[in-house]
Design a protein around this motif. Structure first.
Motif, PDB file in Angstrom:
ATOM      1  N   ALA A   1      42.840  30.543  34.352  1.00  0.00           N
ATOM      2  CA  ALA A   1      42.609  30.916  32.960  1.00  0.00           C
ATOM      3  C   ALA A   1      41.152  31.295  32.727  1.00  0.00           C
ATOM      4  O   ALA A   1      40.859  32.278  32.034  1.00  0.00           O
ATOM      5  N   VAL A   2      40.210  30.527  33.307  1.00  0.00           N
ATOM      6  CA  VAL A   2      38.785  30.851  33.190  1.00  0.00           C
ATOM      7  C   VAL A   2      38.516  32.237  33.765  1.00  0.00           C
ATOM      8  O   VAL A   2      37.810  33.064  33.172  1.00  0.00           O
ATOM      9  N   SER A   3      39.083  32.505  34.931  1.00  0.00           N
ATOM     10  CA  SER A   3      38.880  33.806  35.572  1.00  0.00           C
ATOM     11  C   SER A   3      39.475  34.926  34.729  1.00  0.00           C
ATOM     12  O   SER A   3      38.870  35.990  34.572  1.00  0.00           O
ATOM     13  N   GLY A   4      40.678  34.689  34.188  1.00  0.00           N
ATOM     14  CA  GLY A   4      41.293  35.692  33.341  1.00  0.00           C
ATOM     15  C   GLY A   4      40.472  35.971  32.103  1.00  0.00           C
ATOM     16  O   GLY A   4      40.332  37.117  31.674  1.00  0.00           O
ATOM     17  N   GLU A   5      39.906  34.902  31.530  1.00  0.00           N
ATOM     18  CA  GLU A   5      39.080  35.040  30.337  1.00  0.00           C
ATOM     19  C   GLU A   5      37.752  35.730  30.655  1.00  0.00           C
ATOM     20  O   GLU A   5      37.256  36.549  29.877  1.00  0.00           O
ATOM     21  N   TYR A   6      37.187  35.430  31.808  1.00  0.00           N
ATOM     22  CA  TYR A   6      35.851  35.914  32.165  1.00  0.00           C
ATOM     23  C   TYR A   6      35.865  37.375  32.590  1.00  0.00           C
ATOM     24  O   TYR A   6      34.890  38.098  32.378  1.00  0.00           O
ATOM     25  N   LEU A   7      36.972  37.808  33.211  1.00  0.00           N
ATOM     26  CA  LEU A   7      37.055  39.194  33.695  1.00  0.00           C
ATOM     27  C   LEU A   7      37.405  40.094  32.514  1.00  0.00           C
ATOM     28  O   LEU A   7      38.548  40.456  32.290  1.00  0.00           O
ATOM     29  N   SER A   8      36.390  40.459  31.785  1.00  0.00           N
ATOM     30  CA  SER A   8      36.543  41.195  30.535  1.00  0.00           C
ATOM     31  C   SER A   8      36.529  42.697  30.789  1.00  0.00           C
ATOM     32  O   SER A   8      36.585  43.169  31.924  1.00  0.00           O
TER      33      SER A   8
END
Length: 554
Positions: free
Chosen positions: A45-52
């Motif tokens: 989830a962090v990675s999904g959120e961070y990869l903007s």
């Protein structure tokens, strides 16, 4: 029709959000999913959120625009998580805070500092969120010809409804799903592009020739008023009318469509290197400053230290059960991000030789979704354009979910404390406020604006967190003054730079990318002001709680 590729992503987002209704009962449920998210799920989830948008589209676009030195951006983005793993993740979780302003009050006992921190959250999240909605509108316009406002409004409505329905738990599952989706939809087209372009193009991408003359008649639609430096006479078709440009400076108007002739010399833009030229191939960032090493360090400081201060990223570690799980989340995230960031170079280098005219138009953010149709004008190109469009929309939504959640928390938990109902309403209002701002920001450079959010976070919350966690002498006044100085020397200076528009050079660099000096200044201010005060009461016990492993029993 290609624009419809975003529809399944939007529907999946809403359906997952609807599933969170049953578990959404308290403020803790809304903001931190009751602290029950496992490290693996949270890392996804962090990675999904961070990869903007800045990662999915912006890095490749910056390579086309500024050269291979732009690949330092993903280095800084990923390095930020290494620093977070070492310095912040576990202690932040042990505070029991729900937001960064919550941490400020828990650590220093100052309601005023909490309210000021909430205002800083609004600045950072606003700078980061507007480019996400802007990129959504731009991409749907490029691939499907839809009006710009459609993508902006659809993205805003999807995010607001998802959060109002399911809060952090819904956001977590949506972002984890979208990370896997983005990874697949970014890697598979990259592999196809490498195979489809052939050996000669791959060789040229690694050893590019300077884009000095147009290889064929080339149409360029200018996103902004653009000053072109013409070195030799050239006849263009400007909005349907032939026009001869003599040597010197000329202005291409916003939304102008110019067709340049085959064999004509490519005009130059002051401060921007021609794709494939020697400055473009230099493995450092320059942006016309003449100080590439200084510019590179400034970007690295902003991206690496700014990651630690991004409020929507920090809150993620509060969703873990304990500090050890938070640290594992950060470690797994580094691996996931490292895998993704292997591929922006593919799109950037291919874009530099297949779509070099984007450097003139200012539309380099769209290079990723424009590449498949340039390589293959048939079914394959259409299919991969649709896949990349879906992946790009997933990037916009995943990051926007976290940012709108941070905005809602700052308003309804820190500035105007209320219950679950107010949090839900705040999420809808936050999205409704940002959408008009994004509609006005149609011409912004997505990567540049996102980097400014990192610079502000590095100059404000990074010193607060690092000193608050590792230095017991930090005082409320020291934190307040230091964050004020950091905010003014980052956001204030960058705003002044936009108004003054200094000529490319050292002054423009220090004003436009201030992290190299604004971050040390904020740290130094916090330390000096705190040394003039007495340590806050209870500092010793608070520091023990931050650093003792709560999973161990006596």
């Amino acid at each position: 029709m290609i624009a419809l590729a975003a529809l399944p992503v939007i529907l999946a987002t809403l359906l997952i959000g609807a599933r969170g209704i049953a578990t959404l009962r308290t403020t803790s449920d809304f903001l931190v999913a009751s602290r029950r998210i496992s490290p693996t799920l949270n890392a996804a989830a962090v990675s999904g959120e961070y990869l903007s948008a800045a990662s999915f589209l912006g890095v490749a676009g910056l390579v086309v625009k500024n050269g291979v030195g732009a690949l330092w951006y993903p280095v800084g983005f990923t390095a930020g998580y290494l620093l977070m793993l070492v310095l912040v993740a576990a202690p932040m979780r042990r505070t029991g805070a729900l937001t960064v302003p919550d941490f400020a009050e828990a650590r220093l006992g100052s309601p005023r500092l909490r309210r000021f921190s909430a205002l800083v959250v609004l600045v950072i999240a606003g700078l980061y969120l507007v480019p996400q909605f802007t990129a959504a509108g731009q991409v749907l316009t490029v691939v499907g010809g839809t009006p710009y406002w459609v993508g902006v409004v659809v993205a805003g409505a999807s995010v607001a409804i998802t959060l109002a329905l399911g809060g952090m738990r819904a956001a977590t599952y949506v972002q984890a799903f979208q990370f896997v989706l983005k990874l697949v939809l970014f890697i598979v087209p990259a592999v196809w592009l490498l195979l489809a372009v052939g050996a000669d193009t791959r060789r040229e991408a690694l050893h590019p020739a300077e884009y000095s003359r147009f290889p064929a008649a080339t149409e360029v639609q200018f996103r902004l008023d653009t000053r072109l430096e013409v070195r030799e006479p050239i006849t263009v078709v400007a909005d349907g009318v032939p026009r001869t440009l003599g040597p010197g400076e000329h202005v291409a108007p916003e939304d102008g469509r110019w067709i340049f002739p085959a064999g004509g010399r490519v005009p130059e833009i002051r401060g921007v290197a021609l794709p494939g030229s020697e400055p473009w191939q230099r493995p450092l960032l320059d942006n016309g400053s003449g100080h590439p090493l200084l510019a590179t360090w400034s970007v690295l400081v902003a991206t690496a230290l700014g990651t630690m201060g991004l409020p929507h990223v920090i809150v993620r570690f509060h969703t873990n059960p304990d500090g050890r799980a938070a640290r594992r989340t950060a470690a797994i995230t580094v691996g996931l991000l490292g895998t993704f960031y292997l591929f922006p170079a593919v799109y950037g280098l291919l874009g530099g030789i297949l779509l070099p005219e984007l450097y003139l138009s200012g539309a380099t953010d769209t290079a990723v979704v424009a590449l498949p149709s340039r390589v293959d004008g048939g079914v394959a190109g259409t299919v991969f354009t649709a896949l990349l469009t879906a992946g790009a929309f997933a990037a916009f939504l995943a990051t926007s979910l976290g940012l709108v959640l941070a905005l809602a928390g700052a308003v309804a938990h820190d500035l105007l404390p209320g219950g679950l109902r107010r949090l839900r309403v705040s999420a809808i209002v936050a999205a409704a406020v940002v959408v008009p701002l994004a509609l006005l920001a149609v011409r912004i450079d997505v990567g540049a604006v996102v980097t400014s959010a990192f610079a502000v976070a590095a100059s404000t919350f990074c010193p607060l967190l690092v000193l608050g966690i590792w230095w017991r002498r930090l005082t409320p006044r020291g934190a307040f003054v230091g964050m004020t100085v950091g905010l003014l020397s980052s956001a204030g200076v960058m705003g002044a730079s936009l108004l003054l528009r200094p000529e490319p050079g050292l002054t423009a660099l220090l004003l436009g990318q201030p992290a190299l000096w604004s971050v040390p200044l904020a740290f130094l201010t916090m330390i000096l002001v705190s040394l003039a005060d007495d340590a806050p009461p209870g500092a010793e016990s608070t520091m023990l709680r931050l650093h003792l492993d709560e999973t161990r029993t006596p």
